[in-house]
Motif scaffolding. Structure first.
Motif, PDB file in Angstrom:
ATOM      1  N   GLY A 178     -26.361  29.993  18.971  1.00  0.00           N
ATOM      2  CA  GLY A 178     -26.188  29.861  17.528  1.00  0.00           C
ATOM      3  C   GLY A 178     -24.801  29.412  17.118  1.00  0.00           C
ATOM      4  N   GLY A 179     -23.880  29.433  18.066  1.00  0.00           N
ATOM      5  CA  GLY A 179     -22.506  29.045  17.772  1.00  0.00           C
ATOM      6  C   GLY A 179     -22.283  27.550  17.831  1.00  0.00           C
ATOM      7  N   SER A 180     -21.011  27.167  17.702  1.00  0.00           N
ATOM      8  CA  SER A 180     -20.635  25.757  17.652  1.00  0.00           C
ATOM      9  C   SER A 180     -19.457  25.481  18.581  1.00  0.00           C
ATOM     10  CB  SER A 180     -20.234  25.360  16.225  1.00  0.00           C
ATOM     11  OG  SER A 180     -21.306  25.512  15.328  1.00  0.00           O
ATOM     12  N   LEU A 181     -19.391  24.250  19.054  1.00  0.00           N
ATOM     13  CA  LEU A 181     -18.254  23.741  19.813  1.00  0.00           C
ATOM     14  C   LEU A 181     -18.069  22.280  19.442  1.00  0.00           C
ATOM     15  CD1 LEU A 181     -18.754  25.042  23.491  1.00  0.00           C
ATOM     16  CD2 LEU A 181     -16.893  25.662  21.946  1.00  0.00           C
ATOM     17  N   ARG A 182     -16.830  21.802  19.613  1.00  0.00           N
ATOM     18  CA  ARG A 182     -16.566  20.383  19.439  1.00  0.00           C
ATOM     19  C   ARG A 182     -15.884  19.844  20.688  1.00  0.00           C
ATOM     20  NH1 ARG A 182     -12.763  17.170  15.085  1.00  0.00           N
ATOM     21  NH2 ARG A 182     -11.121  18.030  16.434  1.00  0.00           N
ATOM     22  N   LEU A 183     -16.489  18.821  21.244  1.00  0.00           N
ATOM     23  CA  LEU A 183     -15.923  18.141  22.409  1.00  0.00           C
ATOM     24  C   LEU A 183     -15.177  16.896  21.950  1.00  0.00           C
ATOM     25  CD1 LEU A 183     -18.923  18.270  24.906  1.00  0.00           C
ATOM     26  CD2 LEU A 183     -17.177  20.009  24.440  1.00  0.00           C
ATOM     27  N   SER A 184     -14.114  16.571  22.680  1.00  0.00           N
ATOM     28  CA  SER A 184     -13.326  15.381  22.392  1.00  0.00           C
ATOM     29  C   SER A 184     -13.232  14.513  23.631  1.00  0.00           C
ATOM     30  CB  SER A 184     -11.910  15.769  21.954  1.00  0.00           C
ATOM     31  OG  SER A 184     -11.926  16.587  20.814  1.00  0.00           O
ATOM     32  N   CYS A 185     -13.197  13.218  23.422  1.00  0.00           N
ATOM     33  CA  CYS A 185     -13.019  12.260  24.510  1.00  0.00           C
ATOM     34  C   CYS A 185     -12.007  11.215  24.051  1.00  0.00           C
ATOM     35  CB  CYS A 185     -14.336  11.598  24.885  1.00  0.00           C
ATOM     36  SG  CYS A 185     -14.170  10.305  26.136  1.00  0.00           S
ATOM     37  N   LYS A 186     -10.821  11.274  24.625  1.00  0.00           N
ATOM     38  CA  LYS A 186      -9.776  10.336  24.251  1.00  0.00           C
ATOM     39  C   LYS A 186      -9.707   9.205  25.272  1.00  0.00           C
ATOM     40  CE  LYS A 186      -4.961   9.845  22.904  1.00  0.00           C
ATOM     41  NZ  LYS A 186      -5.374   9.000  21.752  1.00  0.00           N
ATOM     42  N   THR A 187      -9.517   7.990  24.757  1.00  0.00           N
ATOM     43  CA  THR A 187      -9.424   6.852  25.644  1.00  0.00           C
ATOM     44  C   THR A 187      -8.386   5.878  25.115  1.00  0.00           C
ATOM     45  OG1 THR A 187     -10.749   5.174  26.809  1.00  0.00           O
ATOM     46  CG2 THR A 187     -11.238   5.527  24.479  1.00  0.00           C
ATOM     47  N   SER A 188      -8.251   4.748  25.785  1.00  0.00           N
ATOM     48  CA  SER A 188      -7.261   3.758  25.369  1.00  0.00           C
ATOM     49  C   SER A 188      -7.784   2.945  24.186  1.00  0.00           C
ATOM     50  CB  SER A 188      -6.954   2.823  26.545  1.00  0.00           C
ATOM     51  OG  SER A 188      -8.090   2.032  26.844  1.00  0.00           O
ATOM     52  N   ARG A 189      -6.849   2.294  23.503  1.00  0.00           N
ATOM     53  CA  ARG A 189      -7.229   1.461  22.361  1.00  0.00           C
ATOM     54  C   ARG A 189      -8.154   0.336  22.802  1.00  0.00           C
ATOM     55  NH1 ARG A 189      -7.870   2.011  17.324  1.00  0.00           N
ATOM     56  NH2 ARG A 189      -5.894   3.173  17.239  1.00  0.00           N
ATOM     57  N   SER A 190      -7.885  -0.275  23.924  1.00  0.00           N
ATOM     58  CA  SER A 190      -8.688  -1.426  24.350  1.00  0.00           C
ATOM     59  C   SER A 190     -10.131  -1.028  24.639  1.00  0.00           C
ATOM     60  CB  SER A 190      -8.072  -2.075  25.590  1.00  0.00           C
ATOM     61  OG  SER A 190      -8.038  -1.168  26.669  1.00  0.00           O
ATOM     62  N   PHE A 201     -26.547  18.129  16.854  1.00  0.00           N
ATOM     63  CA  PHE A 201     -25.296  17.544  17.337  1.00  0.00           C
ATOM     64  C   PHE A 201     -24.949  16.317  16.500  1.00  0.00           C
ATOM     65  CE2 PHE A 201     -25.549  18.979  22.089  1.00  0.00           C
ATOM     66  CZ  PHE A 201     -25.765  20.285  21.679  1.00  0.00           C
ATOM     67  N   THR A 202     -23.651  16.076  16.359  1.00  0.00           N
ATOM     68  CA  THR A 202     -23.187  14.890  15.646  1.00  0.00           C
ATOM     69  C   THR A 202     -22.075  14.222  16.443  1.00  0.00           C
ATOM     70  OG1 THR A 202     -23.691  15.908  13.502  1.00  0.00           O
ATOM     71  CG2 THR A 202     -22.217  14.004  13.511  1.00  0.00           C
ATOM     72  N   ILE A 203     -22.233  12.933  16.705  1.00  0.00           N
ATOM     73  CA  ILE A 203     -21.196  12.171  17.374  1.00  0.00           C
ATOM     74  C   ILE A 203     -20.436  11.370  16.330  1.00  0.00           C
ATOM     75  CG2 ILE A 203     -22.702  10.181  17.864  1.00  0.00           C
ATOM     76  CD1 ILE A 203     -21.217   9.908  20.566  1.00  0.00           C
ATOM     77  N   SER A 204     -19.124  11.268  16.528  1.00  0.00           N
ATOM     78  CA  SER A 204     -18.298  10.519  15.588  1.00  0.00           C
ATOM     79  C   SER A 204     -17.104   9.933  16.340  1.00  0.00           C
ATOM     80  CB  SER A 204     -17.819  11.417  14.454  1.00  0.00           C
ATOM     81  OG  SER A 204     -17.011  12.473  14.954  1.00  0.00           O
ATOM     82  N   ARG A 205     -16.376   9.038  15.669  1.00  0.00           N
ATOM     83  CA  ARG A 205     -15.215   8.438  16.302  1.00  0.00           C
ATOM     84  C   ARG A 205     -14.077   8.354  15.300  1.00  0.00           C
ATOM     85  NH1 ARG A 205     -17.150   3.627  19.251  1.00  0.00           N
ATOM     86  NH2 ARG A 205     -15.019   2.828  19.149  1.00  0.00           N
ATOM     87  N   ASP A 206     -12.857   8.591  15.787  1.00  0.00           N
ATOM     88  CA  ASP A 206     -11.654   8.529  14.979  1.00  0.00           C
ATOM     89  C   ASP A 206     -10.841   7.342  15.469  1.00  0.00           C
ATOM     90  OD1 ASP A 206      -8.978   8.867  14.033  1.00  0.00           O
ATOM     91  OD2 ASP A 206      -9.372  11.005  13.706  1.00  0.00           O
ATOM     92  N   ASN A 207     -10.791   6.298  14.658  1.00  0.00           N
ATOM     93  CA  ASN A 207     -10.112   5.075  15.088  1.00  0.00           C
ATOM     94  C   ASN A 207      -8.617   5.293  15.300  1.00  0.00           C
ATOM     95  OD1 ASN A 207     -12.501   3.616  15.035  1.00  0.00           O
ATOM     96  ND2 ASN A 207     -12.222   3.063  12.883  1.00  0.00           N
ATOM     97  N   ALA A 208      -7.994   6.075  14.462  1.00  0.00           N
ATOM     98  CA  ALA A 208      -6.549   6.288  14.576  1.00  0.00           C
ATOM     99  C   ALA A 208      -6.192   7.020  15.868  1.00  0.00           C
ATOM    100  CB  ALA A 208      -6.038   7.057  13.379  1.00  0.00           C
ATOM    101  N   LYS A 209      -7.067   7.927  16.286  1.00  0.00           N
ATOM    102  CA  LYS A 209      -6.790   8.727  17.474  1.00  0.00           C
ATOM    103  C   LYS A 209      -7.487   8.187  18.719  1.00  0.00           C
ATOM    104  CE  LYS A 209      -6.063  12.990  14.878  1.00  0.00           C
ATOM    105  NZ  LYS A 209      -6.459  14.410  14.678  1.00  0.00           N
ATOM    106  N   THR A 210      -8.216   7.108  18.591  1.00  0.00           N
ATOM    107  CA  THR A 210      -9.007   6.523  19.681  1.00  0.00           C
ATOM    108  C   THR A 210      -9.759   7.608  20.446  1.00  0.00           C
ATOM    109  OG1 THR A 210      -7.146   6.486  21.271  1.00  0.00           O
ATOM    110  CG2 THR A 210      -7.478   4.544  19.885  1.00  0.00           C
ATOM    111  N   THR A 211     -10.443   8.435  19.682  1.00  0.00           N
ATOM    112  CA  THR A 211     -11.134   9.595  20.235  1.00  0.00           C
ATOM    113  C   THR A 211     -12.565   9.652  19.703  1.00  0.00           C
ATOM    114  OG1 THR A 211      -9.083  10.851  20.448  1.00  0.00           O
ATOM    115  CG2 THR A 211     -11.129  12.119  20.403  1.00  0.00           C
ATOM    116  N   VAL A 212     -13.480   9.989  20.578  1.00  0.00           N
ATOM    117  CA  VAL A 212     -14.871  10.219  20.207  1.00  0.00           C
ATOM    118  C   VAL A 212     -15.127  11.720  20.261  1.00  0.00           C
ATOM    119  CG1 VAL A 212     -17.280   9.855  20.850  1.00  0.00           C
ATOM    120  CG2 VAL A 212     -15.644   7.976  21.013  1.00  0.00           C
ATOM    121  N   TYR A 213     -15.809  12.220  19.257  1.00  0.00           N
ATOM    122  CA  TYR A 213     -16.090  13.650  19.162  1.00  0.00           C
ATOM    123  C   TYR A 213     -17.591  13.912  19.266  1.00  0.00           C
ATOM    124  CZ  TYR A 213     -11.368  13.794  17.236  1.00  0.00           C
ATOM    125  OH  TYR A 213     -10.015  13.655  17.052  1.00  0.00           O
ATOM    126  N   LEU A 214     -17.910  15.110  19.752  1.00  0.00           N
ATOM    127  CA  LEU A 214     -19.282  15.586  19.732  1.00  0.00           C
ATOM    128  C   LEU A 214     -19.266  16.973  19.114  1.00  0.00           C
ATOM    129  CD1 LEU A 214     -22.243  14.944  20.547  1.00  0.00           C
ATOM    130  CD2 LEU A 214     -21.817  16.328  22.605  1.00  0.00           C
TER     131      LEU A 214
END
Length: 115
Positions: free
Chosen positions: A15-27, A67-80
């Motif tokens: 019933g709880g929540s977590l957020r995963l992050s995946c950081k990568t290079s700009r290219s 679940f929701t996937i999203s991306r932050d362009n400034a941080k070049t990171t994808v979240y789940l």
């Protein structure tokens, strides 16, 4: 050189929540669809979610509406963002992107959901 760096896994109650992050290079971030897969013990790796550079998303049937996937362009990171977690969500979660005719994977992060 590690190109996909994951973080955010851990232990959570059902019933709880977590957020995963995946950081990568700009290219990589600017040119490739990215996503998350997971693998539970004794089971094949399965799709969780993907997101294109334009922000179009796709989800595995077992996680839709939770679940929701999203991306932050400034941080070049994808979240789940994972909500309403269930014990059957327990797995190692891998960040993914296509690479040539194959795939590139992160090192994996463990998510454990207790009942």
């Amino acid at each position: 050189q590690v190109q996909l760096v994951e973080s955010g896994g851990g232990l959570v109650q059902a019933g709880g929540s977590l957020r995963l992050s995946c950081k990568t290079s700009r290219s990589i971030f600017s040119n490739y669809v990215m996503g998350w897969y997971r693998q539970a013990p004794g089971k094949p790796r399965e799709l969780v979610a993907t997101i294109t550079t334009e922000g179009y998303t796709n989800y595995g049937d077992s996680v839709k509406s939770r679940f929701t996937i999203s991306r932050d362009n400034a941080k070049t990171t994808v979240y789940l963002q994972m909500n309403s977690l269930k014990p059957e969500d327990t797995a190692v979660y891998y960040c993914w992107r296509p690479r040539g005719s194959g795939s590139s994977w992160g090192q994996g992060t463990q998510v454990t959901v207790s009942s």
